[in-house]
Design a protein around this motif. Structure first.
Motif, PDB file in Angstrom:
ATOM      1  N   ILE A   1      -2.573   4.747  -2.988  1.00 48.20           N
ATOM      2  CA  ILE A   1      -3.890   5.266  -2.527  1.00 48.20           C
ATOM      3  C   ILE A   1      -3.701   6.997  -2.502  1.00 48.20           C
ATOM      4  O   ILE A   1      -2.950   7.190  -2.117  1.00 48.20           O
TER       5      ILE A   1
ATOM      6  N   GLU B   1      -5.159   3.462   7.215  1.00 46.00           N
ATOM      7  CA  GLU B   1      -4.188   3.636   5.865  1.00 46.00           C
ATOM      8  C   GLU B   1      -3.046   2.094   6.855  1.00 46.00           C
ATOM      9  O   GLU B   1      -2.947   1.232   5.590  1.00 46.00           O
TER      10      GLU B   1
ATOM     11  N   VAL C   1       1.080   5.505  -0.083  1.00 49.63           N
ATOM     12  CA  VAL C   1       0.112   6.649  -0.039  1.00 49.63           C
ATOM     13  C   VAL C   1       0.701   7.755  -1.016  1.00 49.63           C
ATOM     14  O   VAL C   1       2.183   7.846  -0.381  1.00 49.63           O
TER      15      VAL C   1
ATOM     16  N   ASP D   1      -8.644   8.909  -3.018  1.00 51.12           N
ATOM     17  CA  ASP D   1      -9.280   8.610  -2.293  1.00 51.12           C
ATOM     18  C   ASP D   1      -9.046   9.308  -0.893  1.00 51.12           C
ATOM     19  O   ASP D   1     -10.690   9.047  -1.110  1.00 51.12           O
TER      20      ASP D   1
ATOM     21  N   LYS E   1       1.193  -1.123   0.675  1.00 48.98           N
ATOM     22  CA  LYS E   1      -0.049   0.024   0.133  1.00 48.98           C
ATOM     23  C   LYS E   1       0.925   1.349  -0.444  1.00 48.98           C
ATOM     24  O   LYS E   1       1.391   1.089   0.944  1.00 48.98           O
TER      25      LYS E   1
END
Ligand code: UD1
Length: 373
Positions: A36, A90, A8, A62, A6
């Protein structure tokens, strides 16, 4: 199935959106990454934000923190407060920040306090002028980031001088060139037609730095220089909201009205701007982006500041730093208008790795070294 990584990415202002477009596209292509996107809301006007998402096909963020405008401390703090909640929820493997705006520093600082690894794109740039908010943002962001992606060897040298470990620095080129290469292929004359302009028969002006537009003296000097230059060539001026606000505040609307050959227009989309830059005879600007875009497009650029963090474009490109004094701006502009642009164009060399593949390099490096599993 392997768990996705993931990442960001935090963005907030117009130049940030352009820079992350190729990055998000690369991340989406990768089977291993779940991107994200967080928009801080630092820029919020249609012409400063949404139009870039639409045109560059960037997916809807998002999260939109909807922070908006305010003082530096307020804006930075507000972003941090809201972003902290998103990062905690997150729990990303990595946080990416780009450029040198308040959203960049706020993003990096929030991630650092929560111990998330940080990658900074466009690291190592220095103007060595700490009165610029961007310089503070650059310095602090670099020193709390883990992976530093630089656009030229000069930025590597700046970081090494500050004691940053060589192993954290990666020369990957200029990510904005990735987008520019694509836009360049499609350059059209429609914006020229719309504005009634002819190729190489107009100059382009942009202004938005606090040091210029918030300073009455500097703004007056620049506008007076433009008045003189516009006697020789029409000047097109897409007006940044900050410049618009300050022109009104200082009561310069009349001064501008008295310049018949200066044309104020709304901020443009990236594609329209690229078309306008490519076909212009000369660009006068205090923007960072335009300094390197003119180098790539081979258009002479006069930078209306005393220093630049884009030194590579002065050494290898088409850029000249001319300050803000009326006499000097006029002198340098007339040199270009009088010649066939030779001296500017003959020395031009596109810097290393400004080849449209920067986003690919960044993603490869991140996957190899930086993602915490
Ligand atoms: C910011 C960056 C600057 C970058 C520029 C690109 C910082 C410190 N500065 O400057 O480095 O080059 O973006 O554009 O982060 N406003 C609007 N609509 C908007 C956004 C702003 O009207 O969508 C007006 C507001 O009056 C606001 C002013 O512009 O107060 C300044 O906005 P701000 O976010 O403080 O920074 P910029 O001047 O845009």
């Amino acid at each position: 199935m392997e768990k996705k990584i993931k990442i960001v990415t935090v963005v907030g202002t117009r130049p940030n959106f352009i820079k992350i477009a190729p990055l998000i596209e690369e991340m989406r292509k990768s089977q291993r990454i779940k991107p994200i996107l967080v928009h801080t809301g630092q820029h919020y006007d249609y012409e400063m934000s949404k139009i870039f998402f639409d045109e560059l096909k960037i997916p809807e963020p998002d999260y939109n923190l909807g922070v908006g405008s305010g003082s530096h401390a307020w804006q930075t703090a507000k972003i941090m407060e809201k972003l902290e909640k998103v990062l905690l929820k997150e729990n990303p493997n990595l946080v990416i920040v780009v450029g040198d705006v308040n959203s960049t520093l706020a993003g990096a600082l929030t991630a650092a306090k929560l111990n998330f690894p940080i990658a900074h794109i466009e690291a190592g740039m220095r103007s060595y002028d700490k009165t610029m908010p961007e310089e503070i943002n650059r310095l602090l962001t670099d020193h709390i980031s883990d992976a530093l992606f630089v656009t030229s060897h000069l930025d590597t040298q700046n970081l090494l001088k500050e004691g940053i470990d060589q192993r954290e620095i990666f020369l990957v080129g200029n990510i904005m060139t990735d987008v520019l290469m694509e836009q360049k292929k499609k350059v059209s004359n429609s914006i020229l037609k719309k504005l009634g302009l002819q190729k190489k028969k107009y100059a382009l002006l942009t202004l938005h730095r606090a040091g210029n537009v918030d300073n009455k003296e500097n703004l007056k000097e620049i506008l007076s220089a433009i008045k003189k230059i516009s006697e020789r060539i029409p000047v097109i001026f897409p007006v940044h909201p900050r410049a618009k606000k300050m022109i009104n505040f200082f009561g310069f609307k009349r001064l501008i009205k008295e310049i018949p050959n200066l044309f104020l227009i709304k901020p443009l989309s990236y594609f329209q701007m690229t078309s306008l830059v490519k076909n212009s005879k000369l660009v006068l600007t205090d923007s960072g982006g335009l300094q390197h875009e003119t180098t790539v497009l081979g258009v002479p650029c006069l930078t209306l500041r005393n220093v630049t963090e884009w030194l590579i474009t002065v050494k290898q490109g088409t850029n000249k730093v001319v300050g803000t004094s009326k006499e000097n701006i006029i002198k340098e502009a007339f040199k270009i208008l009088g010649s066939k642009n030779r001296s500017f164009l003959e020395k031009r060399k596109i810097p290393q790795y400004w080849d449209g593949k920067t986003a690919k390099r960044i993603i490869q490096i991140l996957l190899k070294y930086y993602v915490r599993h």
